[in-house]
Write a protein that holds these residues in place. Structure first.
Motif, PDB file in Angstrom:
ATOM      1  N   ARG A   1     -13.904  -3.857   3.755  1.00 15.77           N
ATOM      2  CA  ARG A   1     -12.721  -4.704   3.903  1.00 15.77           C
ATOM      3  C   ARG A   1     -13.026  -5.904   4.784  1.00 15.77           C
ATOM      4  O   ARG A   1     -12.485  -6.992   4.584  1.00 15.77           O
ATOM      5  N   MET A   2     -13.886  -5.724   5.759  1.00 12.73           N
ATOM      6  CA  MET A   2     -14.258  -6.805   6.671  1.00 12.73           C
ATOM      7  C   MET A   2     -14.871  -7.982   5.915  1.00 12.73           C
ATOM      8  O   MET A   2     -14.711  -9.141   6.296  1.00 12.73           O
ATOM      9  N   ASN A   3     -15.561  -7.709   4.827  1.00 17.76           N
ATOM     10  CA  ASN A   3     -16.209  -8.767   4.058  1.00 17.76           C
ATOM     11  C   ASN A   3     -15.211  -9.793   3.524  1.00 17.76           C
ATOM     12  O   ASN A   3     -15.565 -10.939   3.256  1.00 17.76           O
ATOM     13  N   ASP A   4     -13.960  -9.378   3.364  1.00 12.92           N
ATOM     14  CA  ASP A   4     -12.942 -10.315   2.889  1.00 12.92           C
ATOM     15  C   ASP A   4     -12.691 -11.433   3.886  1.00 12.92           C
ATOM     16  O   ASP A   4     -12.123 -12.461   3.532  1.00 12.92           O
ATOM     17  N   TYR A   5     -13.109 -11.231   5.124  1.00 11.04           N
ATOM     18  CA  TYR A   5     -12.849 -12.218   6.164  1.00 11.04           C
ATOM     19  C   TYR A   5     -14.146 -12.773   6.746  1.00 11.04           C
ATOM     20  O   TYR A   5     -14.149 -13.336   7.834  1.00 11.04           O
ATOM     21  N   SER A   6     -15.235 -12.650   6.009  1.00 11.14           N
ATOM     22  CA  SER A   6     -16.538 -13.048   6.529  1.00 11.14           C
ATOM     23  C   SER A   6     -17.167 -14.192   5.750  1.00 11.14           C
ATOM     24  O   SER A   6     -18.348 -14.459   5.878  1.00 11.14           O
ATOM     25  N   HIS A   7     -16.366 -14.852   4.924  1.00 12.35           N
ATOM     26  CA  HIS A   7     -16.905 -15.944   4.112  1.00 12.35           C
ATOM     27  C   HIS A   7     -16.083 -17.203   4.317  1.00 12.35           C
ATOM     28  O   HIS A   7     -15.001 -17.176   4.899  1.00 12.35           O
ATOM     29  N   SER A   8     -16.584 -18.299   3.830  1.00 14.49           N
ATOM     30  CA  SER A   8     -15.931 -19.584   4.072  1.00 14.49           C
ATOM     31  C   SER A   8     -14.719 -19.820   3.184  1.00 14.49           C
ATOM     32  O   SER A   8     -13.864 -20.635   3.501  1.00 14.49           O
ATOM     33  N   ASP A   9     -14.639 -19.119   2.047  1.00 16.06           N
ATOM     34  CA  ASP A   9     -13.547 -19.377   1.106  1.00 16.06           C
ATOM     35  C   ASP A   9     -12.311 -18.574   1.501  1.00 16.06           C
ATOM     36  O   ASP A   9     -11.783 -17.785   0.731  1.00 16.06           O
ATOM     37  N   GLN A  10     -11.817 -18.795   2.715  1.00 10.19           N
ATOM     38  CA  GLN A  10     -10.720 -17.991   3.228  1.00 10.19           C
ATOM     39  C   GLN A  10      -9.421 -18.185   2.443  1.00 10.19           C
ATOM     40  O   GLN A  10      -8.647 -17.250   2.283  1.00 10.19           O
TER      41      GLN A  10
ATOM     42  N   GLY B   1     -14.238  14.791   2.517  1.00  6.59           N
ATOM     43  CA  GLY B   1     -13.680  13.682   1.755  1.00  6.59           C
ATOM     44  C   GLY B   1     -12.203  13.496   1.995  1.00  6.59           C
ATOM     45  O   GLY B   1     -11.716  12.382   2.134  1.00  6.59           O
ATOM     46  N   TRP B   2     -11.467  14.614   2.078  1.00  2.29           N
ATOM     47  CA  TRP B   2     -10.029  14.523   2.347  1.00  2.29           C
ATOM     48  C   TRP B   2      -9.778  13.912   3.717  1.00  2.29           C
ATOM     49  O   TRP B   2      -8.955  13.026   3.861  1.00  2.29           O
ATOM     50  N   ALA B   3     -10.484  14.416   4.709  1.00  2.00           N
ATOM     51  CA  ALA B   3     -10.305  13.863   6.048  1.00  2.00           C
ATOM     52  C   ALA B   3     -10.760  12.416   6.089  1.00  2.00           C
ATOM     53  O   ALA B   3     -10.221  11.605   6.832  1.00  2.00           O
ATOM     54  N   GLY B   4     -11.760  12.078   5.280  1.00  4.64           N
ATOM     55  CA  GLY B   4     -12.226  10.702   5.211  1.00  4.64           C
ATOM     56  C   GLY B   4     -11.163   9.755   4.700  1.00  4.64           C
ATOM     57  O   GLY B   4     -11.077   8.608   5.129  1.00  4.64           O
ATOM     58  N   ILE B   5     -10.327  10.241   3.773  1.00  9.53           N
ATOM     59  CA  ILE B   5      -9.245   9.404   3.290  1.00  9.53           C
ATOM     60  C   ILE B   5      -8.275   9.098   4.419  1.00  9.53           C
ATOM     61  O   ILE B   5      -7.791   7.983   4.561  1.00  9.53           O
ATOM     62  N   GLU B   6      -8.004  10.081   5.247  1.00  9.81           N
ATOM     63  CA  GLU B   6      -7.120   9.861   6.394  1.00  9.81           C
ATOM     64  C   GLU B   6      -7.637   8.702   7.250  1.00  9.81           C
ATOM     65  O   GLU B   6      -6.915   7.745   7.533  1.00  9.81           O
ATOM     66  N   LEU B   7      -8.900   8.757   7.661  1.00 16.86           N
ATOM     67  CA  LEU B   7      -9.455   7.718   8.519  1.00 16.86           C
ATOM     68  C   LEU B   7      -9.674   6.414   7.765  1.00 16.86           C
ATOM     69  O   LEU B   7      -9.585   5.331   8.339  1.00 16.86           O
ATOM     70  N   THR B   8      -9.963   6.520   6.485  1.00 14.12           N
ATOM     71  CA  THR B   8     -10.171   5.316   5.686  1.00 14.12           C
ATOM     72  C   THR B   8      -8.880   4.531   5.539  1.00 14.12           C
ATOM     73  O   THR B   8      -8.858   3.301   5.666  1.00 14.12           O
ATOM     74  N   VAL B   9      -7.791   5.227   5.261  1.00 14.16           N
ATOM     75  CA  VAL B   9      -6.494   4.566   5.145  1.00 14.16           C
ATOM     76  C   VAL B   9      -6.153   3.850   6.444  1.00 14.16           C
ATOM     77  O   VAL B   9      -5.742   2.687   6.448  1.00 14.16           O
ATOM     78  N   VAL B  10      -6.335   4.538   7.559  1.00 10.18           N
ATOM     79  CA  VAL B  10      -6.015   3.956   8.859  1.00 10.18           C
ATOM     80  C   VAL B  10      -6.941   2.785   9.182  1.00 10.18           C
ATOM     81  O   VAL B  10      -6.489   1.690   9.535  1.00 10.18           O
ATOM     82  N   GLY B  11      -8.248   3.022   9.073  1.00 12.80           N
ATOM     83  CA  GLY B  11      -9.212   1.989   9.442  1.00 12.80           C
ATOM     84  C   GLY B  11      -9.123   0.751   8.579  1.00 12.80           C
ATOM     85  O   GLY B  11      -9.185  -0.379   9.082  1.00 12.80           O
ATOM     86  N   SER B  12      -8.950   0.939   7.283  1.00 13.92           N
ATOM     87  CA  SER B  12      -8.904  -0.210   6.377  1.00 13.92           C
ATOM     88  C   SER B  12      -7.619  -1.007   6.526  1.00 13.92           C
ATOM     89  O   SER B  12      -7.623  -2.238   6.459  1.00 13.92           O
ATOM     90  N   GLY B  13      -6.507  -0.305   6.739  1.00 13.73           N
ATOM     91  CA  GLY B  13      -5.266  -1.018   7.003  1.00 13.73           C
ATOM     92  C   GLY B  13      -5.350  -1.799   8.300  1.00 13.73           C
ATOM     93  O   GLY B  13      -4.911  -2.949   8.387  1.00 13.73           O
ATOM     94  N   LEU B  14      -5.950  -1.183   9.305  1.00 19.42           N
ATOM     95  CA  LEU B  14      -6.093  -1.807  10.616  1.00 19.42           C
ATOM     96  C   LEU B  14      -6.935  -3.076  10.551  1.00 19.42           C
ATOM     97  O   LEU B  14      -6.531  -4.139  11.052  1.00 19.42           O
ATOM     98  N   ILE B  15      -8.103  -3.008   9.945  1.00 18.46           N
ATOM     99  CA  ILE B  15      -8.980  -4.183   9.884  1.00 18.46           C
ATOM    100  C   ILE B  15      -8.358  -5.278   9.039  1.00 18.46           C
ATOM    101  O   ILE B  15      -8.476  -6.465   9.344  1.00 18.46           O
ATOM    102  N   SER B  16      -7.635  -4.914   7.992  1.00 19.31           N
ATOM    103  CA  SER B  16      -7.052  -5.906   7.102  1.00 19.31           C
ATOM    104  C   SER B  16      -5.970  -6.720   7.798  1.00 19.31           C
ATOM    105  O   SER B  16      -5.961  -7.951   7.752  1.00 19.31           O
ATOM    106  N   SER B  17      -5.036  -6.039   8.460  1.00 18.47           N
ATOM    107  CA  SER B  17      -3.927  -6.774   9.069  1.00 18.47           C
ATOM    108  C   SER B  17      -4.367  -7.527  10.318  1.00 18.47           C
ATOM    109  O   SER B  17      -3.937  -8.660  10.544  1.00 18.47           O
TER     110      SER B  17
END
Length: 279
Positions: free
Chosen positions: A113-122, A255-271
């Motif tokens: 998700r971080m890659n969405d904010y790492s390029h010049s074409d913002q 994998g199930w627990a990974g979804i828990e942290l993935t949902v949180v982490g990805s939402g956090l970095i995105s916003s």
């Protein structure tokens, strides 16, 4: 602690079901009456939204602490803040309970998700951020896809009344429980949990985040509101949950627990990154 362990066991069991069946979301299981009647509880997903808000609170404190350090080195700009937010998010994930395997899964998605904010074409990136890729959406039934799109619409329309917004999200949750199979319920309820809690968070803390950018930062867009910050959360959470489930990454309990942290982490970095970039 006992309740926490019970919840974890519930999520582990549920994820085993999802990973096995996620790539065939469609017709066969959807037509199975027993499968449809299995119902999840909204309350079992509240911890995802709570953890998400804890991550945002942690991020703001860490960004504020490091603001003066960045200024002293002459590196106080949006790119440096976004890079710092990546490290903060990864640190937050690592602070949570769970195996190193599930944390690696979550961190990999954070970096993606971080890659969405790492390029010049913002501008281009920003215009696309509300859309989950078709390759992922196609794994959902039409009904589930419509409910997910309704959550996105709630985060994107002109309604700014917090009670109204959360009531509308709750209506989607109840529909999902009554009408969708257990896999799709999981995806809707995990996304809606982030939606409700991020609305709460940004309605109160939006101005504190604005202060991060009130000195020395150029190219502020000036057209942004507290609800728009939450919109990025919801998209990040939904996209990463679907990505992990559809790919089968981390199948089994981890994998199930990974979804828990993935949902949180990805939402956090995105916003957080969108907030830094757009104001």
């Amino acid at each position: 602690m006992y309740n926490f362990l019970i919840m974890k066991k519930f999520i582990f069991s549920l994820l085993s079901i999802v990973i096995i069946g996620i790539t065939i979301f469609s017709c066969n299981k959807t037509n199975d009456p027993e499968y449809i009647t299995e119902k999840l509880n909204v309350s079992d997903f509240e911890y995802i939204g709570k953890m998400h808000n804890e991550g945002l609170a942690y991020s703001l404190i860490e960004l504020q602490k490091n603001k003066s350090n960045l200024k002293s080195t002459g590196l106080y700009n949006k790119s440096s803040l976004i890079e710092l937010q990546k490290d903060i998010t990864i640190n937050f994930v690592n602070k949570q309970s769970g195996s190193s395997q599930l944390k690696e899964i979550a961190i990999a998605q954070v970096k993606r998700r971080m890659n969405d904010y790492s390029h010049s074409d913002q501008e281009l990136k920003s215009s696309r951020e509300n859309f989950v890729p078709d390759s992922l959406m196609s794994k959902l039934s039409i009904d589930a896809k419509n409910q997910l799109l309704k959550i996105f619409e709630i985060m994107d329309d002109s309604d700014m009344d917090l009670s109204s917004l959360k009531s509308r999200v709750s209506a989607i949750e109840q529909y999902a429980i009554e009408s969708l199979n257990v896999e799709e319920q999981f995806l809707i309820l995990s996304t809606s949990s982030v939606a409700k809690y991020t609305l709460d968070y940004w309605s109160v803390n939006y101005e504190e985040w604005l202060k991060l950018n009130n000195e020395g930062l150029k190219n502020t867009k000036g057209i942004f509101d507290w609800k728009a910050a939450g919109k990025a959360d919801v998209n990040g959470a939904a996209t990463s949950a679907l990505t992990l489930a559809v790919s089968g990454t981390g199948a089994g309990p981890a994998g199930w627990a990974g979804i828990e942290l993935t949902v949180v982490g990805s939402g956090l970095i995105s916003s957080a990154c969108r907030m830094i970039w757009n104001v």
